[in-house]
Design a protein around this motif. Structure first.
Motif, PDB file in Angstrom:
ATOM      1  N   LYS A   1       0.828  -1.208   0.000  1.00 56.13           N
ATOM      2  CA  LYS A   1       0.000   0.000   0.000  1.00 56.13           C
ATOM      3  C   LYS A   1       0.858   1.252   0.000  1.00 56.13           C
ATOM      4  N   SER A   2       1.922   1.180   0.758  1.00 58.83           N
ATOM      5  CA  SER A   2       2.808   2.339   0.835  1.00 58.83           C
ATOM      6  C   SER A   2       3.465   2.601  -0.516  1.00 58.83           C
ATOM      7  N   CYS A   3       3.868   1.511  -1.198  1.00 59.77           N
ATOM      8  CA  CYS A   3       4.481   1.648  -2.523  1.00 59.77           C
ATOM      9  C   CYS A   3       3.488   2.260  -3.515  1.00 59.77           C
ATOM     10  N   ARG A   4       2.279   1.745  -3.475  1.00 59.72           N
ATOM     11  CA  ARG A   4       1.253   2.260  -4.387  1.00 59.72           C
ATOM     12  C   ARG A   4       1.014   3.750  -4.165  1.00 59.72           C
ATOM     13  N   LEU A   5       0.896   4.112  -2.906  1.00 58.16           N
ATOM     14  CA  LEU A   5       0.621   5.504  -2.571  1.00 58.16           C
ATOM     15  C   LEU A   5       1.769   6.412  -3.013  1.00 58.16           C
ATOM     16  N   ARG A   6       2.971   5.945  -2.762  1.00 55.13           N
ATOM     17  CA  ARG A   6       4.135   6.746  -3.142  1.00 55.13           C
ATOM     18  C   ARG A   6       4.180   6.945  -4.654  1.00 55.13           C
ATOM     19  N   TRP A   7       3.877   5.896  -5.392  1.00 56.75           N
ATOM     20  CA  TRP A   7       3.902   5.985  -6.839  1.00 56.75           C
ATOM     21  C   TRP A   7       2.809   6.936  -7.341  1.00 56.75           C
ATOM     22  N   LEU A   8       1.608   6.736  -6.862  1.00 61.45           N
ATOM     23  CA  LEU A   8       0.474   7.517  -7.368  1.00 61.45           C
ATOM     24  C   LEU A   8       0.577   8.992  -6.995  1.00 61.45           C
ATOM     25  N   ASN A   9       1.031   9.263  -5.806  1.00 60.95           N
ATOM     26  CA  ASN A   9       1.016  10.644  -5.336  1.00 60.95           C
ATOM     27  C   ASN A   9       2.296  11.417  -5.617  1.00 60.95           C
ATOM     28  N   TYR A  10       3.347  10.713  -5.962  1.00 50.55           N
ATOM     29  CA  TYR A  10       4.620  11.433  -6.067  1.00 50.55           C
ATOM     30  C   TYR A  10       5.479  11.029  -7.262  1.00 50.55           C
ATOM     31  N   LEU A  11       5.638   9.747  -7.486  1.00 50.21           N
ATOM     32  CA  LEU A  11       6.612   9.294  -8.485  1.00 50.21           C
ATOM     33  C   LEU A  11       6.066   9.203  -9.897  1.00 50.21           C
ATOM     34  N   ARG A  12       4.762   9.047 -10.017  1.00 52.69           N
ATOM     35  CA  ARG A  12       4.150   8.935 -11.347  1.00 52.69           C
ATOM     36  C   ARG A  12       4.583  10.101 -12.217  1.00 52.69           C
ATOM     37  N   PRO A  13       4.980   9.817 -13.479  1.00 53.97           N
ATOM     38  CA  PRO A  13       5.551  10.884 -14.305  1.00 53.97           C
ATOM     39  C   PRO A  13       4.607  12.035 -14.613  1.00 53.97           C
ATOM     40  N   ASP A  14       3.323  11.785 -14.590  1.00 55.14           N
ATOM     41  CA  ASP A  14       2.392  12.855 -14.971  1.00 55.14           C
ATOM     42  C   ASP A  14       1.866  13.635 -13.772  1.00 55.14           C
ATOM     43  N   VAL A  15       2.412  13.384 -12.618  1.00 56.92           N
ATOM     44  CA  VAL A  15       1.964  14.152 -11.452  1.00 56.92           C
ATOM     45  C   VAL A  15       2.363  15.608 -11.614  1.00 56.92           C
ATOM     46  N   LYS A  16       1.381  16.467 -11.484  1.00 59.79           N
ATOM     47  CA  LYS A  16       1.609  17.898 -11.649  1.00 59.79           C
ATOM     48  C   LYS A  16       1.998  18.518 -10.315  1.00 59.79           C
ATOM     49  N   ARG A  17       2.967  19.392 -10.365  1.00 57.42           N
ATOM     50  CA  ARG A  17       3.382  20.057  -9.134  1.00 57.42           C
ATOM     51  C   ARG A  17       3.014  21.540  -9.198  1.00 57.42           C
ATOM     52  N   GLY A  18       3.015  22.160  -8.074  1.00 65.87           N
ATOM     53  CA  GLY A  18       2.740  23.586  -8.055  1.00 65.87           C
ATOM     54  C   GLY A  18       1.335  23.899  -7.585  1.00 65.87           C
ATOM     55  N   ASN A  19       1.057  25.183  -7.569  1.00 67.52           N
ATOM     56  CA  ASN A  19      -0.218  25.634  -7.013  1.00 67.52           C
ATOM     57  C   ASN A  19      -1.401  25.195  -7.856  1.00 67.52           C
ATOM     58  N   ILE A  20      -2.506  25.027  -7.196  1.00 72.69           N
ATOM     59  CA  ILE A  20      -3.757  24.756  -7.882  1.00 72.69           C
ATOM     60  C   ILE A  20      -4.156  26.020  -8.648  1.00 72.69           C
ATOM     61  N   THR A  21      -4.427  25.862  -9.933  1.00 74.63           N
ATOM     62  CA  THR A  21      -4.781  27.028 -10.736  1.00 74.63           C
ATOM     63  C   THR A  21      -6.214  27.468 -10.460  1.00 74.63           C
TER      64      THR A  21
END
Length: 281
Positions: A62-82
């Motif tokens: 579960k921890s691996c999945r969460l880390r991937w989905l919330n942080y490591l996935r290449p399409d994760v957008k960073r920065g402020n909510i527009t």
DNA sequence: AAGGAGGGCAACCGCACTTTT
DNA sequence: CAAAAGTGCGGTTGCCCTCCT
């Protein structure tokens, strides 16, 4: 039985599972990140318990999945909510409530966790300041009739210096949403359950339109069905190529709004407060 | 400059649901 | 068909950073 290991300024908790294997908790290290990223790049997502075993990571699946989905996935957008994203979150939350993963499907690159955090830290804070419950009619009305129109105003103001984009005082606004002609709002597939592979764009050309010769494409019916009190976002593209967002908002005069906040002074201070905090404007 | 308070966010937890065996 | 394993999701926690006094 847990032991706490302190290193690099942060606490890493290590506990033992049934098989006697140490399980790490707490913040992920760069090394762990690269191990997980390499594995998923080669083998793809899914089977998260196997990921944990095969990589040698001392993390739960579960921890691996969460880390991937919330942080490591290449399409994760960073920065402020527009602003557009904020508007969408408000709109979708008014429809679905705390269905964070569902809301996230319509915000490409944003995770349910991020949206949930945004809501809790920003929106709920506003409700608290206004001394009303976030689920109360008063607060929902304030969102619907005050904040969302105001957000749209801001989007319009930022997006266009062009007067032709304004459709008069008829509650039709424009923004620079990156939509193509005949655009339809589609959930972001990368957030769909059991998805795999790269994210698809969440906005696609509409396959068909009920009005064949109209350049307008309303948000997909799935989005607009049952929207509360005739309040919906309409996304269309005008001849200049700019996107128009229409919000079917009932007209509320100051007197009506004053009723929520107890009079002009209160409302003024409300707006002062909003301007100071700038959480959505 | 130091300490405290509060906000933001990553990560964990527990439960429910789905899939596999 | 039932049990076990895997996965998804919403709620909650706790750490770190920034701002204020």
């Amino acid at each position: 039985m847990d032991a706490e290991v302190r290193g690099c300024g942060s606490a890493i908790q290590v506990s033992s599972d049934q098989e006697g294997m140490d399980i790490r908790r707490g913040p992920w290290t760069d090394e762990e990140d690269s191990m997980l990223k390499n594995y998923v790049t080669i083998n793809g997502e899914g089977r998260w318990n196997s990921v944990a075993r095969c990589t040698g990571l001392k993390r739960t699946g579960k921890s691996c999945r969460l880390r991937w989905l919330n942080y490591l996935r290449p399409d994760v957008k960073r920065g402020n909510i527009t602003l557009q994203e904020q508007l969408l979150i408000l709109e979708l939350h008014s429809r679905w409530g705390n269905r964070w993963s569902k809301i996230a499907q319509y915000l490409p690159g944003r995770t349910d966790n991020e949206i949930k955090n945004y809501w809790r830290t920003r929106v709920q804070k506003q409700a608290k300041q206004l001394k009303c419950d976030v689920n109360s009619k008063q607060f929902r009305d304030a969102m619907r009739y005050v904040w969302m129109p105001r957000l749209i105003e801001r989007i319009r103001a930022m997006a266009t210096p062009k007067s032709q984009c304004l459709d008069g005082p008829t509650n039709t606004y424009c923004s620079d949403l990156p939509l193509n002609n005949q655009t339809q709002l589609i959930p972001n597939q990368s957030h769909a359950p059991m998805s795999s592979g790269l994210a698809e764009p969440y906005l696609r050309p509409a396959i068909s339109s009920t009005s064949s010769d109209s350049s307008e494409a309303r948000v997909s019916s799935d989005l607009t069905n049952d929207l509360p009190c005739g309040n919906y976002i309409e996304i269309s593209q005008n001849e200049s190529g700019l996107i128009q967002q229409g919000l079917d908002i009932q007209t509320y005069d100051d007197q009506h709004i004053d009723g929520w906040f107890g009079g002009g002074d209160t409302l003024d201070s409300f707006w002062d407060y909003q301007d100071q905090n700038m959480w959505f404007l």
